[in-house]
Design an enzyme around this catalytic site. Structure first.
Site, PDB file in Angstrom:
ATOM      1  N   SER A   1      17.408  -6.056   5.054  1.00 23.95           N
ATOM      2  CA  SER A   1      17.866  -4.772   5.317  1.00 23.95           C
ATOM      3  C   SER A   1      19.274  -4.712   5.659  1.00 23.95           C
ATOM      4  CB  SER A   1      17.124  -4.235   6.662  1.00 23.95           C
ATOM      5  OG  SER A   1      17.946  -3.135   7.118  1.00 23.95           O
TER       6      SER A   1
ATOM      7  N   TYR B   1      14.593  -5.554  15.142  1.00 23.74           N
ATOM      8  CA  TYR B   1      14.363  -5.574  13.738  1.00 23.74           C
ATOM      9  C   TYR B   1      15.423  -6.262  13.180  1.00 23.74           C
ATOM     10  CZ  TYR B   1      13.887  -3.101   9.124  1.00 23.74           C
ATOM     11  OH  TYR B   1      13.695  -2.673   7.813  1.00 23.74           O
TER      12      TYR B   1
ATOM     13  N   ILE C   1      16.123   4.363   3.215  1.00 26.29           N
ATOM     14  CA  ILE C   1      15.374   4.628   2.120  1.00 26.29           C
ATOM     15  C   ILE C   1      14.256   5.652   2.683  1.00 26.29           C
ATOM     16  CG2 ILE C   1      13.769   3.706   0.286  1.00 26.29           C
ATOM     17  CD1 ILE C   1      16.739   2.714   0.333  1.00 26.29           C
TER      18      ILE C   1
ATOM     19  N   ALA D   1      17.338  -8.426  14.132  1.00 34.84           N
ATOM     20  CA  ALA D   1      17.360  -9.934  14.173  1.00 34.84           C
ATOM     21  C   ALA D   1      16.262 -10.412  13.307  1.00 34.84           C
ATOM     22  CB  ALA D   1      16.850 -10.256  15.657  1.00 34.84           C
TER      23      ALA D   1
ATOM     24  N   LYS E   1      15.519  -9.211  10.287  1.00 40.32           N
ATOM     25  CA  LYS E   1      15.803  -9.301   9.061  1.00 40.32           C
ATOM     26  C   LYS E   1      17.313 -10.264   8.754  1.00 40.32           C
ATOM     27  CE  LYS E   1      13.088  -6.013   7.399  1.00 40.32           C
ATOM     28  NZ  LYS E   1      12.124  -6.631   6.803  1.00 40.32           N
TER      29      LYS E   1
ATOM     30  N   ASP F   1      -3.165  -9.307   8.106  1.00 34.24           N
ATOM     31  CA  ASP F   1      -1.745  -9.510   8.786  1.00 34.24           C
ATOM     32  C   ASP F   1      -1.043 -10.588   8.263  1.00 34.24           C
ATOM     33  OD1 ASP F   1       0.244  -9.510  10.519  1.00 34.24           O
ATOM     34  OD2 ASP F   1      -1.127  -9.753  12.349  1.00 34.24           O
ATOM     35  N   VAL F   2       0.207 -10.313   7.664  1.00 36.04           N
ATOM     36  CA  VAL F   2       1.049 -11.515   7.118  1.00 36.04           C
ATOM     37  C   VAL F   2       1.427 -12.462   8.149  1.00 36.04           C
ATOM     38  CG1 VAL F   2       1.767 -10.405   4.867  1.00 36.04           C
ATOM     39  CG2 VAL F   2       3.015  -9.965   7.178  1.00 36.04           C
TER      40      VAL F   2
ATOM     41  N   SER G   1       0.874  -1.280  -0.040  1.00 41.12           N
ATOM     42  CA  SER G   1       0.157   0.063  -0.067  1.00 41.12           C
ATOM     43  C   SER G   1       0.850   1.369  -0.158  1.00 41.12           C
ATOM     44  CB  SER G   1      -0.902   0.006   1.450  1.00 41.12           C
ATOM     45  OG  SER G   1      -0.503  -0.334   2.426  1.00 41.12           O
ATOM     46  N   ARG G   2       2.126   1.190   0.390  1.00 42.78           N
ATOM     47  CA  ARG G   2       2.939   2.322   0.723  1.00 42.78           C
ATOM     48  C   ARG G   2       4.268   2.058   0.395  1.00 42.78           C
ATOM     49  NH1 ARG G   2       3.203   3.536   6.075  1.00 42.78           N
ATOM     50  NH2 ARG G   2       2.162   1.588   6.920  1.00 42.78           N
TER      51      ARG G   2
HETATM   52  P1  NAP Z   1       6.150   1.619   5.182  1.00 39.95           P
HETATM   53  O1  NAP Z   1       6.453   2.766   4.138  1.00 39.95           O
HETATM   54  O2  NAP Z   1       6.272   1.885   6.427  1.00 39.95           O
HETATM   55  O3  NAP Z   1       5.261   0.612   4.509  1.00 39.95           O
HETATM   56  C1  NAP Z   1       4.866  -0.776   5.250  1.00 39.95           C
HETATM   57  C2  NAP Z   1       4.150  -1.642   4.563  1.00 39.95           C
HETATM   58  O4  NAP Z   1       3.884  -2.835   5.140  1.00 39.95           O
HETATM   59  C3  NAP Z   1       2.818  -0.848   4.395  1.00 39.95           C
HETATM   60  O5  NAP Z   1       2.070  -1.249   2.939  1.00 39.95           O
HETATM   61  C4  NAP Z   1       1.690  -1.635   5.544  1.00 39.95           C
HETATM   62  O6  NAP Z   1       0.556  -1.608   5.292  1.00 39.95           O
HETATM   63  C5  NAP Z   1       2.551  -2.835   5.683  1.00 39.95           C
HETATM   64  N1  NAP Z   1       2.370  -3.895   6.714  1.00 39.95           N
HETATM   65  C6  NAP Z   1       2.815  -3.630   7.908  1.00 39.95           C
HETATM   66  N2  NAP Z   1       2.455  -4.565   8.768  1.00 39.95           N
HETATM   67  C7  NAP Z   1       1.933  -5.457   7.853  1.00 39.95           C
HETATM   68  C8  NAP Z   1       1.352  -6.648   8.409  1.00 39.95           C
HETATM   69  N3  NAP Z   1       1.352  -7.215   9.665  1.00 39.95           N
HETATM   70  N4  NAP Z   1       0.717  -7.320   7.363  1.00 39.95           N
HETATM   71  C9  NAP Z   1       0.549  -6.910   6.064  1.00 39.95           C
HETATM   72  N5  NAP Z   1       1.303  -5.667   5.657  1.00 39.95           N
HETATM   73  C10 NAP Z   1       1.722  -4.923   6.681  1.00 39.95           C
HETATM   74  O7  NAP Z   1       7.680   0.632   4.921  1.00 39.95           O
HETATM   75  P2  NAP Z   1       8.900   0.767   3.947  1.00 39.95           P
HETATM   76  O8  NAP Z   1       9.896   1.728   4.261  1.00 39.95           O
HETATM   77  O9  NAP Z   1       8.166   0.915   2.456  1.00 39.95           O
HETATM   78  O10 NAP Z   1       9.510  -0.721   4.235  1.00 39.95           O
HETATM   79  C11 NAP Z   1       8.925  -1.788   3.266  1.00 39.95           C
HETATM   80  C12 NAP Z   1       9.912  -2.805   3.655  1.00 39.95           C
HETATM   81  O11 NAP Z   1      11.450  -2.455   3.279  1.00 39.95           O
HETATM   82  C13 NAP Z   1       9.961  -3.393   5.137  1.00 39.95           C
HETATM   83  O12 NAP Z   1      10.430  -4.942   5.095  1.00 39.95           O
HETATM   84  C14 NAP Z   1      11.191  -2.736   5.859  1.00 39.95           C
HETATM   85  O13 NAP Z   1      11.544  -3.631   6.791  1.00 39.95           O
HETATM   86  C15 NAP Z   1      12.279  -2.777   4.590  1.00 39.95           C
HETATM   87  N6  NAP Z   1      13.248  -1.741   4.578  1.00 39.95           N
HETATM   88  C16 NAP Z   1      13.055  -0.383   4.682  1.00 39.95           C
HETATM   89  C17 NAP Z   1      14.008   0.190   4.862  1.00 39.95           C
HETATM   90  C18 NAP Z   1      13.666   1.813   4.947  1.00 39.95           C
HETATM   91  O14 NAP Z   1      14.661   2.939   4.962  1.00 39.95           O
HETATM   92  N7  NAP Z   1      12.544   2.349   4.646  1.00 39.95           N
HETATM   93  C19 NAP Z   1      15.461   0.084   4.987  1.00 39.95           C
HETATM   94  C20 NAP Z   1      15.595  -1.383   4.800  1.00 39.95           C
HETATM   95  C21 NAP Z   1      14.535  -2.283   4.580  1.00 39.95           C
HETATM   96  P3  NAP Z   1      -0.564  -0.388   5.782  1.00 39.95           P
HETATM   97  O15 NAP Z   1      -0.317   0.843   4.749  1.00 39.95           O
HETATM   98  O16 NAP Z   1      -1.962  -1.153   5.696  1.00 39.95           O
HETATM   99  O17 NAP Z   1      -0.084  -0.100   7.031  1.00 39.95           O
END
Ligand code: NAP
Length: 245
Positions: free
Chosen positions: A140, A153, A186, A155, A157, A61-62, A12-13
């Protein structure tokens, strides 16, 4: 990738939306899961549909095994197949280890790690039967290097990387590849809460001198899902501006 079916969790985001839109542009149909933000999910659906993709949204919820089953059922019912799975849904509950509440430890492990396991298990049945598939798990760089204030977090990843490599070995002979993408910092909602000072400090650790974009991570996911990557499996691809090397 025309007419392939891609399942994206947390679509979604942020990174998940960029991945979904990237697949839509490449000609895929999509099953997009999200936790609860209906408005954001509908916006992703709109963006993907505008690229000509058929889209099914699955809220849930996954970490709940019935959700993984619902996602797979929706994909098979609508498109008859699952070609690509991107386990992207993830959360943080940051604190130094001695202050992490047990509930916050469990929640992060359940969403990020157990969710990935459940989705791989549910989708793999279909991929094994048709002897092809692409799985990309969102790890990550902190799962490789660790990070003070993110023990739970990190752990989760590190666990995702272990799951990725183990499953890659199990299914390689069926022409299924399993890889991970490890983003650095990011610019998404996940990092937007950081103070400007914290962001400046983070940027100083990045040789490229800036945060990455969701689209830059999506490009790596699309590559690993493509035919060009068919001999790459069990790999962790960092997308981090050189932060972790
Ligand atoms: P984000 O903008 O916070 O988006 C999180 C997404 O996950 C949303 O679509 C949210 O849905 C969904 N979500 C959360 N909990 C969930 C659940 N229990 N079941 C199903 N969907 C769930 O995060 P992002 O920054 O895009 O991160 C995406 C991935 O990249 C994550 O795995 C994160 O750990 C990884 N990552 C991010 C970064 C960074 O710097 N941003 C760095 C390293 C890794 P809703 O919109 O409905 O809440």
């Amino acid at each position: 990738m025309k007419r392939k079916t891609a399942v994206v969790t947390g679509g979604s985001r942020g990174i998940g939306r960029a991945v979904a839109v990237g697949f839509a542009k490449a000609g895929c149909n999509l099953v997009i899961n999200y936790a609860g933000n209906d408005e954001a999910a509908k916006e992703t659906e709109r963006l993907c549909s505008a690229e000509g993709a058929k889209v099914v949204l699955v809220k849930g919820d996954v970490a709940d095994s019935t959700c993984a089953e619902r996602i797979v059922e929706a994909a098979v019912a609508e498109f008859g197949q699952i070609d690509i799975l991107v386990n992207n849904a993830g959360i943080t509950r940051d604190n130094i280890l001695i202050r992490i509440e047990e509930e916050d430890f469990d929640k992060v492990i359940e969403t990020n790690l157990k969710g990935t396991y459940l989705m791989m298990k549910a989708c793999a049945r279909h991929m094994i039967r048709k002897r092809s598939g692409r799985i990309i798990n969102m790890a990550s760089v902190v799962g490789i290097a660790g990070n003070a204030g993110q023990a739970n977090y990190s752990a989760s990843k590190a666990g995702v990387i272990g799951l990725t490599k183990s499953f890659a070995r199990e299914v390689a002979s069926r022409s299924i590849t399993v890889n991970a993408v490890a983003p650095g910092f990011i610019d998404t909602d996940m990092t937007r809460d950081m103070t400007e000072q914290a962001k400046e400090n983070a940027a100083k650790q990045i040789p490229a001198g800036r945060l990455g974009s969701a689209e830059e991570v999506a490009a790596a996911v699309l590559f690993l899902a493509s035919d060009s990557a068919k001999y790459i499996t069990g790999h962790v691809l960092n997308v981090d501006g050189g932060m972790c090397m």
